[in-house]
Motif scaffolding. Sequence first.
Motif, PDB file in Angstrom:
ATOM      1  N   ASP A   3       0.861  -1.176   0.000  1.00 26.10           N
ATOM      2  CA  ASP A   3       0.000   0.000   0.000  1.00 26.10           C
ATOM      3  C   ASP A   3       0.894   1.221   0.000  1.00 26.10           C
ATOM      4  OD1 ASP A   3      -2.823  -0.899   0.248  1.00 26.10           O
ATOM      5  OD2 ASP A   3      -1.994  -1.942   1.984  1.00 26.10           O
ATOM      6  N   GLU A   4       0.593   2.159  -0.871  1.00 29.13           N
ATOM      7  CA  GLU A   4       1.360   3.398  -0.917  1.00 29.13           C
ATOM      8  C   GLU A   4       0.720   4.378   0.051  1.00 29.13           C
ATOM      9  OE1 GLU A   4       1.342   4.483  -5.060  1.00 29.13           O
ATOM     10  OE2 GLU A   4       3.095   3.243  -5.449  1.00 29.13           O
ATOM     11  N   ASP A   9      -0.010   8.947   7.250  1.00 24.77           N
ATOM     12  CA  ASP A   9      -0.801   7.712   7.351  1.00 24.77           C
ATOM     13  C   ASP A   9      -0.149   6.746   8.332  1.00 24.77           C
ATOM     14  OD1 ASP A   9      -2.671   8.484   5.405  1.00 24.77           O
ATOM     15  OD2 ASP A   9      -1.503   7.613   3.767  1.00 24.77           O
ATOM     16  N   ILE A  10       1.159   6.557   8.181  1.00 24.08           N
ATOM     17  CA  ILE A  10       1.902   5.638   9.050  1.00 24.08           C
ATOM     18  C   ILE A  10       1.828   6.098  10.503  1.00 24.08           C
ATOM     19  CG2 ILE A  10       4.176   4.636   9.543  1.00 24.08           C
ATOM     20  CD1 ILE A  10       3.125   3.652   6.877  1.00 24.08           C
ATOM     21  N   ARG A  62      -3.870  -6.230  14.401  1.00 20.29           N
ATOM     22  CA  ARG A  62      -3.112  -7.028  13.426  1.00 20.29           C
ATOM     23  C   ARG A  62      -3.157  -6.384  12.037  1.00 20.29           C
ATOM     24  NH1 ARG A  62      -5.651 -11.118  16.202  1.00 20.29           N
ATOM     25  NH2 ARG A  62      -7.190 -11.388  14.551  1.00 20.29           N
ATOM     26  N   TYR A  63      -4.324  -5.899  11.645  1.00 22.40           N
ATOM     27  CA  TYR A  63      -4.488  -5.245  10.343  1.00 22.40           C
ATOM     28  C   TYR A  63      -3.586  -4.016  10.239  1.00 22.40           C
ATOM     29  CZ  TYR A  63      -6.734  -2.232   6.854  1.00 22.40           C
ATOM     30  OH  TYR A  63      -6.975  -1.393   5.806  1.00 22.40           O
ATOM     31  N   MET A  67      -0.336  -3.328   7.818  1.00 20.83           N
ATOM     32  CA  MET A  67      -0.298  -2.165   6.920  1.00 20.83           C
ATOM     33  C   MET A  67       0.996  -1.378   7.123  1.00 20.83           C
ATOM     34  SD  MET A  67      -2.999  -1.864   4.942  1.00 20.83           S
ATOM     35  CE  MET A  67      -3.280  -0.144   4.610  1.00 20.83           C
ATOM     36  N   VAL A  68       1.371  -1.138   8.361  1.00 24.78           N
ATOM     37  CA  VAL A  68       2.593  -0.389   8.653  1.00 24.78           C
ATOM     38  C   VAL A  68       3.815  -1.164   8.156  1.00 24.78           C
ATOM     39  CG1 VAL A  68       4.099   0.424  10.518  1.00 24.78           C
ATOM     40  CG2 VAL A  68       1.654   0.910  10.601  1.00 24.78           C
ATOM     41  N   ARG A  69       3.824  -2.458   8.403  1.00 16.40           N
ATOM     42  CA  ARG A  69       4.969  -3.295   8.036  1.00 16.40           C
ATOM     43  C   ARG A  69       5.159  -3.382   6.519  1.00 16.40           C
ATOM     44  NH1 ARG A  69       3.411  -7.359  10.786  1.00 16.40           N
ATOM     45  NH2 ARG A  69       2.412  -8.491   9.104  1.00 16.40           N
ATOM     46  N   THR A  70       4.073  -3.416   5.767  1.00 13.47           N
ATOM     47  CA  THR A  70       4.183  -3.628   4.319  1.00 13.47           C
ATOM     48  C   THR A  70       4.039  -2.344   3.500  1.00 13.47           C
ATOM     49  OG1 THR A  70       1.817  -4.087   4.082  1.00 13.47           O
ATOM     50  CG2 THR A  70       3.278  -5.973   4.525  1.00 13.47           C
ATOM     51  N   ALA A  71       3.864  -1.216   4.161  1.00 10.45           N
ATOM     52  CA  ALA A  71       3.621   0.034   3.432  1.00 10.45           C
ATOM     53  C   ALA A  71       4.847   0.512   2.679  1.00 10.45           C
ATOM     54  CB  ALA A  71       3.176   1.117   4.408  1.00 10.45           C
ATOM     55  N   LYS A  72       4.583   1.099   1.545  1.00 11.12           N
ATOM     56  CA  LYS A  72       5.612   1.797   0.778  1.00 11.12           C
ATOM     57  C   LYS A  72       5.344   3.282   1.005  1.00 11.12           C
ATOM     58  CE  LYS A  72       7.178   2.767  -3.856  1.00 11.12           C
ATOM     59  NZ  LYS A  72       6.771   2.770  -5.257  1.00 11.12           N
ATOM     60  N   VAL A  73       6.283   3.970   1.630  1.00 15.86           N
ATOM     61  CA  VAL A  73       6.092   5.383   1.963  1.00 15.86           C
ATOM     62  C   VAL A  73       6.323   6.219   0.699  1.00 15.86           C
ATOM     63  CG1 VAL A  73       6.863   7.298   3.406  1.00 15.86           C
ATOM     64  CG2 VAL A  73       6.807   4.980   4.335  1.00 15.86           C
TER      65      VAL A  73
END
Length: 167
Positions: A3-4, A9-10, A62-63, A67-73
């Motif tokens: 997710d971009e 957001d993070i 968990r969600y 999201m934080v772990r897989t996010a592309k900033v």
Amino acid sequence: MYDELTEVDIRKMREEIDYRVRVLRPKLIEDVQTARAFGDLSENFEYKCAKQEKNRNDSRIRYLERMVRTAKVIDPGSQADQVGLFDQVTVFNEKLQREMTFRIVTTLRADTSKGLVSKESPVGRALLGRRAGERVRVKVSDELQYDMVVRSIEKGEDDEGLSIRSY
């Protein structure tokens, strides 16, 4: 697929995780223990509701962590004369014959009822990078397409007031 998301957001997700872990989880665990003391668990509605609420909170944690772990900033910046992230765009929808105003946001903050359109939606994808006066084709599917004309672009910035979606 990543997710971009923006730094804001993070940060908002981390704040929600912190609140849910430090404040909400202990309260929900206490609610489950209190309801368990009411007796027979097979017919204890309060226990089932408390357990369900605790599980919902854990699922949200968990969600958000995923999201934080897989996010592309991403950087929300764009050129001054082009539609970019967080810009407010006024368009003329040729199919509906009316003007519409959208604000392009990250998927996590999209809310079409408030005019907040995801950058990954058909409208958001079509508008990003366009200039005032350009005709844009919005392709929803192979069968459904329509044209819009970009009337104006009002530059925006990453607004911390925009909340993140619950799911």
